[in-house]
Design a protein around this motif. Structure first.
Motif, short mmCIF file in Angstrom:
data_model
loop_
_atom_site.label_atom_id
_atom_site.label_comp_id
_atom_site.label_asym_id
_atom_site.label_seq_id
_atom_site.Cartn_x
_atom_site.Cartn_y
_atom_site.Cartn_z
N UNK A 100 0.74 -1.07 0.13
CA UNK A 100 0.09 0.02 0.04
C UNK A 100 0.83 1.13 -0.05
N UNK A 101 0.43 2.26 -0.88
CA UNK A 101 1.30 3.43 -0.97
C UNK A 101 2.69 3.32 -0.98
N UNK A 102 3.07 2.52 -1.90
CA UNK A 102 4.65 2.30 -1.94
C UNK A 102 5.21 3.45 -3.03
N UNK A 103 6.32 3.88 -2.73
CA UNK A 103 6.91 4.75 -3.39
C UNK A 103 7.92 3.83 -4.53
N UNK A 104 7.85 4.15 -5.71
CA UNK A 104 8.67 3.35 -6.66
C UNK A 104 7.77 2.01 -7.26
N UNK A 105 6.30 2.14 -6.90
CA UNK A 105 5.74 0.72 -7.25
C UNK A 105 5.83 0.48 -8.57
N UNK A 106 6.06 1.64 -9.57
CA UNK A 106 5.98 1.41 -10.98
C UNK A 106 7.03 0.50 -11.66
N UNK A 107 7.87 -0.02 -10.43
CA UNK A 107 8.88 -0.92 -10.87
C UNK A 107 8.30 -2.24 -11.00
N UNK A 108 7.05 -2.51 -10.40
CA UNK A 108 6.32 -3.73 -10.18
C UNK A 108 5.69 -4.01 -11.41
N UNK A 109 5.48 -2.83 -12.52
CA UNK A 109 4.71 -2.99 -13.54
C UNK A 109 5.39 -2.90 -14.91
N UNK A 110 6.39 -2.00 -15.01
CA UNK A 110 7.09 -1.68 -16.02
C UNK A 110 8.20 -2.52 -16.28
N UNK A 111 8.80 -3.20 -17.47
CA UNK A 111 9.85 -3.71 -17.59
C UNK A 111 10.81 -2.56 -18.01
#
Length: 137
Positions: A100-111
Motif C-alpha cells: 500500500x502506498x509504495x513509492x517506486x511501485x512502477x517497478x512492479x509493472x514496467x519492464x
C-alpha cells in the motif's frame, strides 16, 4: 486515458498557475507525503492559514496513513468509485495486492524497456514543465 492526456492536463495546470500567479494552489507530492506526512500536514495547514494544533495534526496524520486508509476503505468503498473500475474494485487503492502506498511501485509493472519508453515520452512531452518527480525515496 479516460480523462484525456495526463501530460496536457498537467501542462494546462502549470500554465494557469503561472498566468494567474495562483497563490491559492499548493502543489502536494505523494513522495513528500510518504517521506514526512506529519510535516506536510503542517505545511497544508499553514497554507490554509490554520492555527498550529499538534493534536489535530497528529490525528490527521494517523488517519491519512495508508494502512489506516486501507482499513477504512475495505468498509466503505463508495458505489460511484466501484463503478469507475472494470472489476468493481477501488482503483484509487490499486496497490492493495502489493504494498500500500509504495513509492517506486512502477517497478512492479514496467519492464526496463517500458520504463525507457516512458522516460523518453515523458522527456518529450514535459520538456518545458517545472514538474519534477521523485521516483524513489
Amino acid at each position: 486515458m479516460p480523462g484525456g492526456s495526463w501530460f496536457e492536463h498537467v501542462k494546462k495546470w502549470e500554465k494557469d498557475i503561472e498566468e494567474k500567479n495562483a497563490k491559492s494552489i499548493l502543489p502536494v507530492y505523494f513522495e513528500d507525503l510518504k517521506s514526512d506526512l506529519r510535516e506536510n500536514v503542517e505545511t497544508i495547514a499553514k497554507f490554509l492559514d490554520l492555527l498550529k494544533n499538534d493534536e489535530l495534526f497528529d490525528e490527521i496524520t494517523a488517519k491519512c496513513n495508508f494502512k489506516n486508509m486501507n482499513a477504512v476503505k475495505k468498509e466503505k468503498v463508495p458505489e460511484v468509485v466501484q463503478n469507475l473500475s472494470k472489476d468493481k474494485s477501488d482503483y484509487l487503492y490499486w496497490k492493495v495486492t502489493l504494498k500500500i502506498g509504495e513509492v517506486g511501485g512502477w517497478k512492479n509493472w514496467f519492464t526496463v524497456a517500458q520504463n525507457e519508453e516512458f522516460d523518453s515520452i515523458y522527456r518529450s512531452e514535459m520538456k518545458d514543465s517545472k514538474l519534477k518527480f521523485k521516483y524513489l525515496l
